[in-house]
Design an enzyme around this catalytic site. Structure first.
Site, PDB file in Angstrom:
ATOM      1  CG  ASN A 182      -2.042  -0.846   1.237  1.00 51.42           C
ATOM      2  OD1 ASN A 182      -2.535  -1.180   0.167  1.00 51.42           O
ATOM      3  ND2 ASN A 182      -2.517  -1.227   2.397  1.00 51.42           N
TER       4      ASN A 182
ATOM      5  CG  ASP B  82      -7.514  -4.374   2.899  1.00 52.82           C
ATOM      6  OD1 ASP B  82      -7.379  -4.315   4.135  1.00 52.82           O
ATOM      7  OD2 ASP B  82      -7.868  -3.404   2.201  1.00 52.82           O
TER       8      ASP B  82
ATOM      9  CG  ASP C 226      -9.062  -5.607  10.443  1.00 55.24           C
ATOM     10  OD1 ASP C 226      -8.589  -5.010  11.436  1.00 55.24           O
ATOM     11  OD2 ASP C 226      -9.600  -5.009   9.494  1.00 55.24           O
ATOM     12  CB  ILE C 227      -3.656  -5.926  12.977  1.00 54.08           C
ATOM     13  CG1 ILE C 227      -2.906  -6.790  11.961  1.00 54.08           C
ATOM     14  CG2 ILE C 227      -2.863  -5.789  14.270  1.00 54.08           C
ATOM     15  CD1 ILE C 227      -1.688  -6.123  11.350  1.00 54.08           C
TER      16      ILE C 227
ATOM     17  CG  PHE D   2      -5.149   6.667  11.390  1.00 58.06           C
ATOM     18  CD1 PHE D   2      -4.914   6.555  12.750  1.00 58.06           C
ATOM     19  CD2 PHE D   2      -4.893   7.877  10.763  1.00 58.06           C
ATOM     20  CE1 PHE D   2      -4.436   7.631  13.474  1.00 58.06           C
ATOM     21  CE2 PHE D   2      -4.406   8.959  11.472  1.00 58.06           C
ATOM     22  CZ  PHE D   2      -4.178   8.836  12.829  1.00 58.06           C
TER      23      PHE D   2
ATOM     24  CE  LYS E  77     -11.399  -2.249  10.177  1.00 59.35           C
ATOM     25  NZ  LYS E  77     -10.062  -2.436   9.644  1.00 59.35           N
TER      26      LYS E  77
HETATM   27  O1  C5P Z   1      -7.911  -0.794   5.603  1.00 54.43           O
HETATM   28  P1  C5P Z   1      -8.962  -0.147   6.439  1.00 54.43           P
HETATM   29  O2  C5P Z   1      -9.442   1.151   5.863  1.00 54.43           O
HETATM   30  O3  C5P Z   1     -10.029  -1.074   6.908  1.00 54.43           O
HETATM   31  O4  C5P Z   1      -8.157   0.303   7.763  1.00 54.43           O
HETATM   32  C1  C5P Z   1      -8.861   0.840   8.860  1.00 54.43           C
HETATM   33  C2  C5P Z   1      -8.034   0.589  10.087  1.00 54.43           C
HETATM   34  O5  C5P Z   1      -7.840  -0.796  10.287  1.00 54.43           O
HETATM   35  C3  C5P Z   1      -6.648   1.191  10.102  1.00 54.43           C
HETATM   36  O6  C5P Z   1      -6.461   1.700  11.410  1.00 54.43           O
HETATM   37  C4  C5P Z   1      -5.720   0.027   9.837  1.00 54.43           C
HETATM   38  O7  C5P Z   1      -4.476   0.191  10.497  1.00 54.43           O
HETATM   39  C5  C5P Z   1      -6.480  -1.144  10.413  1.00 54.43           C
HETATM   40  N1  C5P Z   1      -6.275  -2.406   9.693  1.00 54.43           N
HETATM   41  C6  C5P Z   1      -5.656  -3.465  10.324  1.00 54.43           C
HETATM   42  N2  C5P Z   1      -5.498  -4.661   9.666  1.00 54.43           N
HETATM   43  C7  C5P Z   1      -5.941  -4.804   8.415  1.00 54.43           C
HETATM   44  C8  C5P Z   1      -6.557  -3.734   7.746  1.00 54.43           C
HETATM   45  C9  C5P Z   1      -6.704  -2.545   8.414  1.00 54.43           C
HETATM   46  O8  C5P Z   1      -5.251  -3.322  11.470  1.00 54.43           O
HETATM   47  N3  C5P Z   1      -5.776  -5.958   7.809  1.00 54.43           N
END
Ligand code: C5P
Length: 401
Positions: A213, A282, A309-310, A326, A344
């Site tokens: 990304n 993703d 998704d962390i 974020f 989330k």
């Molecule tokens: O990618 P997305 O817009 O869903 O990201 C939203 C939040 O989720 C961000 O804070 C990003 O760090 C976190 N995230 C994550 N693990 C992922 C995708 C996103 O922790 N695989």
């Protein structure tokens, strides 16, 4: 609405001692005044050989004091009066001689007396010839000052006014101004443990190709700095970026989303606040090759599988830390941000437009929380990071109440 106004005026006593670098102190005074700091300059007799009191007086808009015995001070207590009601004393430049005086508690002129009589933090920016710096006597004196909780800023290495090259150059005015700005931040997260993910992740396809990304990591690193300034213990888990991490942070460098998740799992216990700034990929390739895949003229299909998704993992823990997400969007910022926050289960999410932020030094930011949205007008990322920290600490205060 988050209070984004400047904090209360800070008062600094700026002491100048004898050294060529005194000219940099004039620039420092100018920068600090521009930043809204109230500066009172005090100069030693030797400093006056290098730069005139009129210069500092014009820059600070105040009389400059040089004498212990100044009849214009009502009760002849200049050594007490001037050091009261200041948030800090910064001696820049601090000569080897002045450092020796400080280390031994001598007080034979106005500035050394003010330092001895102070009830506020003391910072010094040494400036001297490299041999004077390396001299064991100077190093002994510095060790004593460190023990006495004096903050030593620099020096830097480089060309010196005497024609030699080495350690002993005073830090540049801008570096000193930024350090002071950090120093003056309120300790809103004192005693808190803050975990931050930053930068992109890189998902290998083969030995030389991968999916990633766009993310410079600047926002995440700025937040790490701001959290440190606010007194927190900071753990920074960073994807591949070309940035220097703040020295006081514990840093783990990772590549893929799975590595990042593993690092977060290792650190999450005992964390009070988790700020997930990383632009996590993703998807990753279902199968990867250790070798470089050979090019052919045929089209190929790459099968992608979702990454964990962390943030969702952290927010879903039985006793989760305060989780901040974020979101970088290209359109429908508000709608998408609020959907993400709810999905989330986050108390706070910061969102901005991709086209306005990636790689740049400044950005606008909109914070979404249970009370609605809060627009943070365009500012340097470090300033936005400080505003975010302030907002987090306000929300935490409300949670406690
Ligand atoms: O990618 P997305 O817009 O869903 O990201 C939203 C939040 O989720 C961000 O804070 C990003 O760090 C976190 N995230 C994550 N693990 C992922 C995708 C996103 O922790 N695989």
């Amino acid at each position: 609405m988050t209070d984004t106004s400047l904090q209360r005026t800070r008062h600094l006593l700026l002491g100048l001692t004898g050294g060529v670098a005194a000219y940099k102190a004039a620039e420092l005074a100018r920068l600090l005044i521009h930043d809204g700091v109230d500066v009172q300059a005090v100069m030693t007799q030797s400093a006056c050989h290098f730069v005139g009191t009129a210069t500092l007086q014009a820059l600070t808009g105040k009389p400059v004091f040089t004498e212990l015995w100044d009849a214009s001070i009502a009760n002849s207590m200049a050594h007490i009066d001037l050091s009261r009601n200041v948030d800090a004393i910064l001696v820049a430049p601090a000569s080897a001689d002045f450092i020796a005086k400080l280390a031994n508690g001598l007080a034979d002129d106005l500035l050394s007396t003010l330092c001895l009589a102070r009830d506020c933090p003391l910072l010094i920016a040494p400036a001297m010839n490299r041999q004077m710096w390396e001299n064991p006597a100077t190093q002994r004196n510095l060790a004593t000052l460190r023990q006495d909780n004096v903050t030593i800023l620099g020096p830097a290495s480089g060309a010196q006014a005497c024609g030699e090259t080495g350690m002993g150059r005073m830090l540049e005015a801008r570096e000193l101004a930024e350090t002071l700005h950090s120093f003056f931040q309120p300790r809103l997260l004192q005693g808190k443990r803050v975990l931050i993910t930053a930068g992109p992740t890189y998902e290998a396809i083969d030995a030389v190709r991968g999916i990633t990304n766009l993310s410079s990591g600047k926002m995440g690193y700025a937040i790490a700095r701001a959290a440190l300034e606010a007194g927190a213990e900071v753990i920074l888990i960073s994807g591949p970026v070309c940035l220097d991490a703040p020295p006081a942070a514990k840093v783990t460098r990772v590549t893929s989303a799975q590595d990042m998740l593993g690092a977060v799992e290792n650190e999450i216990s005992g964390v009070d606040i988790f700020i997930s700034v990383a632009a996590v990929a993703d998807y990753r390739a279902k199968s990867t090759s250790k070798q470089k895949t050979k090019k052919t003229s045929n089209s190929i299909t790459l099968e992608l599988i979702p990454n964990p998704d962390i943030l969702e993992y952290a927010a879903g823990l039985a006793d989760p830390p305060f989780c901040v997400g974020f979101a970088a969007e290209t359109e429908n910022l508000e709608e998408n941000a609020e959907i993400k926050r709810c999905k989330k289960k986050l108390p706070l999410l910061a969102a901005n437009l991709v086209q306005e932020t990636i790689g740049s030094e400044d950005c606008t930011l909109t914070l979404f929380d249970g009370a609605g949205r809060h627009h943070l007008p365009r500012a340097q990322k470090i300033e936005q990071a400080r505003r975010l920290i302030k907002h987090i600490s306000l929300l935490q205060e409300k949670q406690k109440a």
